[in-house]
Design an enzyme around this catalytic site. Structure first.
Site, PDB file in Angstrom:
ATOM      1  N   SER A 142       0.828  -1.218   0.000  1.00  0.00           N
ATOM      2  CA  SER A 142       0.000   0.000   0.000  1.00  0.00           C
ATOM      3  C   SER A 142       0.854   1.257   0.000  1.00  0.00           C
ATOM      4  CB  SER A 142      -0.835   0.079   1.287  1.00  0.00           C
ATOM      5  OG  SER A 142      -1.744  -0.941   1.364  1.00  0.00           O
ATOM      6  N   HIS A 163      -1.159  -3.147  -7.148  1.00  0.00           N
ATOM      7  CA  HIS A 163      -1.865  -2.658  -5.957  1.00  0.00           C
ATOM      8  C   HIS A 163      -3.383  -2.751  -6.158  1.00  0.00           C
ATOM      9  CE1 HIS A 163      -2.997   0.778  -3.056  1.00  0.00           C
ATOM     10  NE2 HIS A 163      -2.864  -0.342  -2.383  1.00  0.00           N
ATOM     11  N   GLU A 175      -3.750  -0.632  -9.614  1.00  0.00           N
ATOM     12  CA  GLU A 175      -2.613   0.236  -9.910  1.00  0.00           C
ATOM     13  C   GLU A 175      -1.436  -0.651 -10.279  1.00  0.00           C
ATOM     14  OE1 GLU A 175      -3.370   4.250  -7.269  1.00  0.00           O
ATOM     15  OE2 GLU A 175      -2.284   2.632  -6.274  1.00  0.00           O
ATOM     16  N   ASN A 213      -3.492   6.096  -2.752  1.00  0.00           N
ATOM     17  CA  ASN A 213      -3.153   6.295  -1.338  1.00  0.00           C
ATOM     18  C   ASN A 213      -2.456   7.620  -1.048  1.00  0.00           C
ATOM     19  OD1 ASN A 213      -4.413   4.021  -0.517  1.00  0.00           O
ATOM     20  ND2 ASN A 213      -2.581   2.746  -0.446  1.00  0.00           N
TER      21      ASN A 213
END
Ligand SMILES: CCCCCCC[C@H](O)CC(=O)SCCNC(=O)CCNC(=O)[C@H](O)C(C)(C)COP(=O)([O-])OP(=O)([O-])OC[C@H]1O[C@@H](n2cnc3c(N)ncnc32)[C@H](O)[C@@H]1OP(=O)([O-])[O-]
Ligand SMILES: NC(=O)c1ccc[n+]([C@@H]2O[C@H](COP(=O)([O-])OP(=O)(O)OC[C@H]3O[C@@H](n4cnc5c(N)ncnc54)[C@H](O)[C@@H]3O)[C@@H](O)[C@H]2O)c1
Length: 309
Positions: A142, A163, A175, A213
């Site tokens: 992450s 991701h 991602e 994120n």
């Protein structure tokens, strides 16, 4: 054909076949079990690995239940076809407790273990030795740097980030992260594989938090700080962002859903790396909840209380 139907239902991308047929997923927790599910739904052979065999038993149960939810939607009027779909998908998922052994015939290994660079390094060294030369190694991290994770492997050209988002079977984004040495061929294979499991893929550089994120972590942290200051109740903050900004979950609900320990791992890691960045400063309330074992949905309490599963 059933895989085509699944991909259309769960992704805006067209159905894509990938050359990757054998996928090993390391870490059978929240994310690993979801990744195993989408790969098996797409017709791939999956080995799901966890050091804890109790986790594997729990994951198999939740994958079975979640495949049932998918089958109910796809085979609304054909329950027998739905049962067949669940049984066939489940049969493609084998479980194991030894990551090296389980990677010996993999085309792709996706790591989804705890967010700790030292533990990830130890694992990737083993995987680099054990996996076939052609295999791609990828991390679902992450918040850690793909270049830092891949520093311990020889095959840096065959390493990248994949991701996923929680819950994996529902969230449509993937991602795809290119490290400094990720080859074009590896990047293309990862994009193609992501589409084959029904995801819409975006390309990310190896920057902190990639795209989602980098935006989501400061947002959640600001919501926790707002609550900590007593500016609004948890319920009102969450209602505000759902009804005022159109989010499916409020930020505190989402923090509980992701896990407050994961929130803390990310924040602590970024604070250490970027000590001057105000947005990544530690949050006393978050630290207190984690110290008390209040990690959110998974432990039955975080910002809210939950029935234990
Ligand atoms: C410091 C900050 C830290 C940040 C950390 C970042 C972490 C990470 O790196 C990034 C993330 O993941 S960020 C996190 C990103 N994630 C988010 O932001 C999540 C935001 N939340 C949401 O999108 C929604 O609230 C949910 C989809 C979770 C639940 O939806 P709901 O409406 O409240 O409840 P519902 O009615 O139950 O379910 C709706 C539909 O979904 C279906 N279903 C559910 N689970 C399923 C499963 N496991 N399998 C299959 N299907 C599943 C269900 O069957 C239903 O289908 P139908 O066809 O409608 O009958
Ligand atoms: N929770 C989220 O919403 C989310 C979303 C996207 C990405 N991620 C990332 O995915 C990764 C996993 O997160 P999670 O939420 O699934 O964690 P989790 O705690 O639910 O699962 C991790 C699993 O890995 C197992 N494990 C630990 N070390 C291992 C090893 N050496 N070999 C095999 N298994 C091992 C643990 O037993 C555990 O079951 C982390 O890097 C996290 O940052 C999490």
């Amino acid at each position: 054909m059933q895989f085509g139907i699944i991909a259309r239902k769960f992704s805006s991308s067209a159905t894509v076949q990938s050359a990757i047929k054998n996928v090993t997923i390391i870490g059978g927790g929240l994310m690993g079990s979801g990744i195993a599910q989408v790969a098996a739904q797409a017709g791939q052979n999956v080995i799901l690995v966890d050091v804890n065999s109790d986790v594997l038993a729990k994951s198999q149960k939740s994958i079975g239940a979640n495949l049932g939810r998918v089958a109910k939607k796809i085979y609304k009027d054909k329950p027998q076809d739905g049962e067949k779909f669940v049984a066939e998908s489940m049969a493609r998922i084998k479980t194991a407790t030894d990551p090296a052994e389980a990677s010996k015939s993999a085309d792709l290994v996706v790591e989804a273990i705890v967010e700790n660079i030292d533990i990830k390094h130890k694992l990737f060294k083993q995987l680099d030795e054990a996996a076939p030369q052609h295999a791609i190694l990828a991390s679902n991290t992450s918040s850690l740097s793909i270049n830092e994770i891949s520093s311990v492997v020889k095959r840096k050209d065959k390493f990248g980030g994949l991701h996923f988002f929680n819950p994996v079977p529902v969230m449509r984004l993937l991602e795809v992260v290119k490290g400094a040495e990720t080859s074009e061929e590896t990047y293309k294979s990862m994009m193609e594989w992501g589409k084959s499991v029904g995801k819409t893929c975006i390309t990310c550089k190896d920057t902190p938090g990639f795209v989602v994120n980098r935006l989501l972590v400061p947002y959640i942290c600001e919501a926790i700080r707002l609550y900590e200051r007593g500016d609004a109740s948890a319920r009102d903050i969450d209602i505000a962002m759902k009804l005022g900004a159109g989010y499916p979950m409020g930020p505190l609900e989402l923090a509980d859903y992701v896990g407050l320990d994961t929130n803390k791992f990310i924040l602590d890691g970024w604070h250490k790396k970027f000590p001057d960045q105000q947005l990544f400063k530690p949050i006393p309330l978050l630290n207190k909840l984690v110290a008390e074992g209040k990690l959110g949905v998974k432990t039955g309490e975080g910002f809210y209380k939950y029935e234990k599963k």
